[in-house]
Design a protein around this motif. Structure first.
Motif, PDB file in Angstrom:
ATOM      1  N   LEU A  15       0.671  -1.218  -0.081  1.00  0.00           N
ATOM      2  CA  LEU A  15       0.069  -0.010  -0.101  1.00  0.00           C
ATOM      3  C   LEU A  15       0.786   1.197  -0.125  1.00  0.00           C
ATOM      4  N   ALA A  16       2.025   1.262   0.697  1.00  0.00           N
ATOM      5  CA  ALA A  16       2.565   2.523   0.940  1.00  0.00           C
ATOM      6  C   ALA A  16       3.415   2.808  -0.557  1.00  0.00           C
ATOM      7  N   ASN A  17       3.601   1.567  -1.178  1.00  0.00           N
ATOM      8  CA  ASN A  17       4.545   1.880  -2.618  1.00  0.00           C
ATOM      9  C   ASN A  17       3.535   2.179  -3.543  1.00  0.00           C
ATOM     10  N   THR A  18       2.201   2.521  -3.272  1.00  0.00           N
ATOM     11  CA  THR A  18       1.285   2.589  -4.475  1.00  0.00           C
ATOM     12  C   THR A  18       1.271   4.044  -4.794  1.00  0.00           C
ATOM     13  N   ASP A  19       2.345   5.072  -4.382  1.00  0.00           N
ATOM     14  CA  ASP A  19       2.396   6.341  -5.028  1.00  0.00           C
ATOM     15  C   ASP A  19       4.000   6.553  -5.028  1.00  0.00           C
ATOM     16  N   VAL A  20       4.203   6.279  -6.483  1.00  0.00           N
ATOM     17  CA  VAL A  20       5.672   6.101  -6.656  1.00  0.00           C
ATOM     18  C   VAL A  20       6.413   7.411  -7.466  1.00  0.00           C
ATOM     19  N   ALA A  21       7.317   7.675  -6.740  1.00  0.00           N
ATOM     20  CA  ALA A  21       8.227   8.770  -7.559  1.00  0.00           C
ATOM     21  C   ALA A  21       9.082   8.255  -8.664  1.00  0.00           C
ATOM     22  N   PRO A  23      11.831   9.308 -11.979  1.00  0.00           N
ATOM     23  CA  PRO A  23      12.718  10.183 -12.363  1.00  0.00           C
ATOM     24  C   PRO A  23      12.059  11.322 -13.397  1.00  0.00           C
ATOM     25  N   GLY A  24      12.699  12.431 -13.374  1.00  0.00           N
ATOM     26  CA  GLY A  24      12.067  13.635 -14.224  1.00  0.00           C
ATOM     27  C   GLY A  24      11.048  14.246 -13.477  1.00  0.00           C
ATOM     28  N   GLY A  25      10.701  14.002 -12.327  1.00  0.00           N
ATOM     29  CA  GLY A  25       9.687  14.704 -11.438  1.00  0.00           C
ATOM     30  C   GLY A  25       8.310  14.120 -11.935  1.00  0.00           C
ATOM     31  N   GLN A  26       8.317  12.911 -12.524  1.00  0.00           N
ATOM     32  CA  GLN A  26       6.922  12.377 -12.686  1.00  0.00           C
ATOM     33  C   GLN A  26       6.704  11.421 -11.567  1.00  0.00           C
ATOM     34  N   SER A  27       5.271  10.978 -11.419  1.00  0.00           N
ATOM     35  CA  SER A  27       4.753   9.980 -10.484  1.00  0.00           C
ATOM     36  C   SER A  27       3.685   9.437 -10.841  1.00  0.00           C
ATOM     37  N   VAL A  28       3.515   8.084 -10.186  1.00  0.00           N
ATOM     38  CA  VAL A  28       2.432   7.238 -10.457  1.00  0.00           C
ATOM     39  C   VAL A  28       1.575   6.870  -9.384  1.00  0.00           C
ATOM     40  N   ASP A  29       0.476   7.291  -9.354  1.00  0.00           N
ATOM     41  CA  ASP A  29      -0.400   7.014  -8.133  1.00  0.00           C
ATOM     42  C   ASP A  29      -1.632   5.704  -8.378  1.00  0.00           C
ATOM     43  N   LEU A  30      -1.293   4.526  -7.938  1.00  0.00           N
ATOM     44  CA  LEU A  30      -2.073   3.526  -8.260  1.00  0.00           C
ATOM     45  C   LEU A  30      -3.207   3.284  -7.636  1.00  0.00           C
ATOM     46  N   GLY A 149      17.289   3.349  -1.644  1.00  0.00           N
ATOM     47  CA  GLY A 149      18.430   4.004  -1.850  1.00  0.00           C
ATOM     48  C   GLY A 149      18.648   4.817  -3.184  1.00  0.00           C
ATOM     49  N   SER A 150      17.763   4.706  -4.183  1.00  0.00           N
ATOM     50  CA  SER A 150      18.099   5.545  -5.359  1.00  0.00           C
ATOM     51  C   SER A 150      17.137   6.600  -5.660  1.00  0.00           C
ATOM     52  N   ALA A 151      17.609   7.780  -5.571  1.00  0.00           N
ATOM     53  CA  ALA A 151      16.840   8.932  -5.972  1.00  0.00           C
ATOM     54  C   ALA A 151      16.300   8.962  -7.137  1.00  0.00           C
ATOM     55  N   PRO A 152      15.185   9.429  -7.508  1.00  0.00           N
ATOM     56  CA  PRO A 152      14.211   9.894  -6.530  1.00  0.00           C
ATOM     57  C   PRO A 152      13.024   8.834  -5.979  1.00  0.00           C
ATOM     58  N   CYS A 153      13.335   7.751  -6.247  1.00  0.00           N
ATOM     59  CA  CYS A 153      12.291   6.636  -5.599  1.00  0.00           C
ATOM     60  C   CYS A 153      11.995   7.087  -4.207  1.00  0.00           C
ATOM     61  N   ASN A 154      10.629   6.639  -3.918  1.00  0.00           N
ATOM     62  CA  ASN A 154      10.244   7.074  -2.559  1.00  0.00           C
ATOM     63  C   ASN A 154       9.631   5.478  -2.032  1.00  0.00           C
ATOM     64  N   ARG A 155       9.988   4.417  -2.592  1.00  0.00           N
ATOM     65  CA  ARG A 155       9.424   3.385  -2.072  1.00  0.00           C
ATOM     66  C   ARG A 155      10.163   2.792  -1.056  1.00  0.00           C
ATOM     67  N   TYR A 156       9.405   1.659  -0.304  1.00  0.00           N
ATOM     68  CA  TYR A 156      10.134   1.004   0.951  1.00  0.00           C
ATOM     69  C   TYR A 156      10.117  -0.464   0.547  1.00  0.00           C
ATOM     70  N   LEU A 157      10.917  -1.032   1.158  1.00  0.00           N
ATOM     71  CA  LEU A 157      11.431  -2.310   0.985  1.00  0.00           C
ATOM     72  C   LEU A 157      11.844  -3.105   2.336  1.00  0.00           C
TER      73      LEU A 157
END
Length: 193
Positions: A15-21, A23-30, A149-157
């Motif tokens: 669930l936390a990873n359904t809003d993904v940052a 590269p290039g300032g883009q994002s995807v909200d599942l 650990g990879s910018a701009p990714c905002n996911r958790y693992l």
């Protein structure tokens, strides 16, 4: 994107990873639309296939996601847990029982399955997700929880060994950035000598 390590075992991490940052300032909200939120819940067994979710329900799911993310961030950074996030998770835990009920059928015998009363689909889903988040944050996997650990990714693992990336793509991007930084530093040293 493939699920982050640990997301298959912890729906709250998924669930936390359904809003993904990206590269290039883009994002995807599942969970951006009620249809997308319904699909996400159905695919994870948290709602029946014929569930009819409205924007209010999708909004509640996105709000819980934000609170789970706030608690994951606090856990991974060593910061105090935000009071609003704790209150929201505790409220979701008490809205509906998250336990799967015991059933019997001639084909399957005894089995457990979550009840999905049509009036409480979202409450049951939120309660199950909140319970999983509480288990993740306080259980044995909590020590392995980390942010990608990879910018701009905002996911958790859930870290496995030395891996700190949610996907091969993020790992490749981080290694490429380190290599570029080394080349740039070497070039700068050479020009100043």
């Amino acid at each position: 994107m493939p699920p982050a390590p640990g997301a298959a075992h912890h729906l709250a991490l998924d669930l936390a990873n359904t809003d993904v940052a990206l590269p290039g300032g883009q994002s995807v909200d599942l969970l951006a639309t009620p249809a997308a939120a319904r699909r996400w819940l159905v695919d994870r067994g948290l709602a029946p296939a014929d569930a009819d979710l409205r924007e209010t329900c999708a909004s509640r799911l996105r709000a819980l996601r934000d609170h789970v993310r706030a608690l994951l961030t606090a856990r991974t950074t060593g910061a105090p847990a935000p009071r609003a996030a704790l209150d929201a998770l505790n409220e979701a835990l008490t809205r509906a029982p998250a336990a799967s009920l015991l059933h019997w059928s001639p084909e399957r015998g005894l089995y457990r399955a979550a009840a999905h009363p049509t009036t409480q689909i979202v409450e049951h889903a939120l309660a199950a997700l909140a319970a999983d988040a509480a288990d993740l944050l306080t259980g044995p996997d909590a020590e392995r929880l980390t942010a990608c650990g990879s910018a701009p990714c905002n996911r958790y693992l859930l870290r496995h060994g030395r891996r700190h990336w949610c996907s091969t793509r993020c790992g490749d991007r981080a290694r490429a950035a380190r290599a570029y930084a080394r080349r740039t530093a070497a070039t700068a040293r050479t020009t100043h000598e």
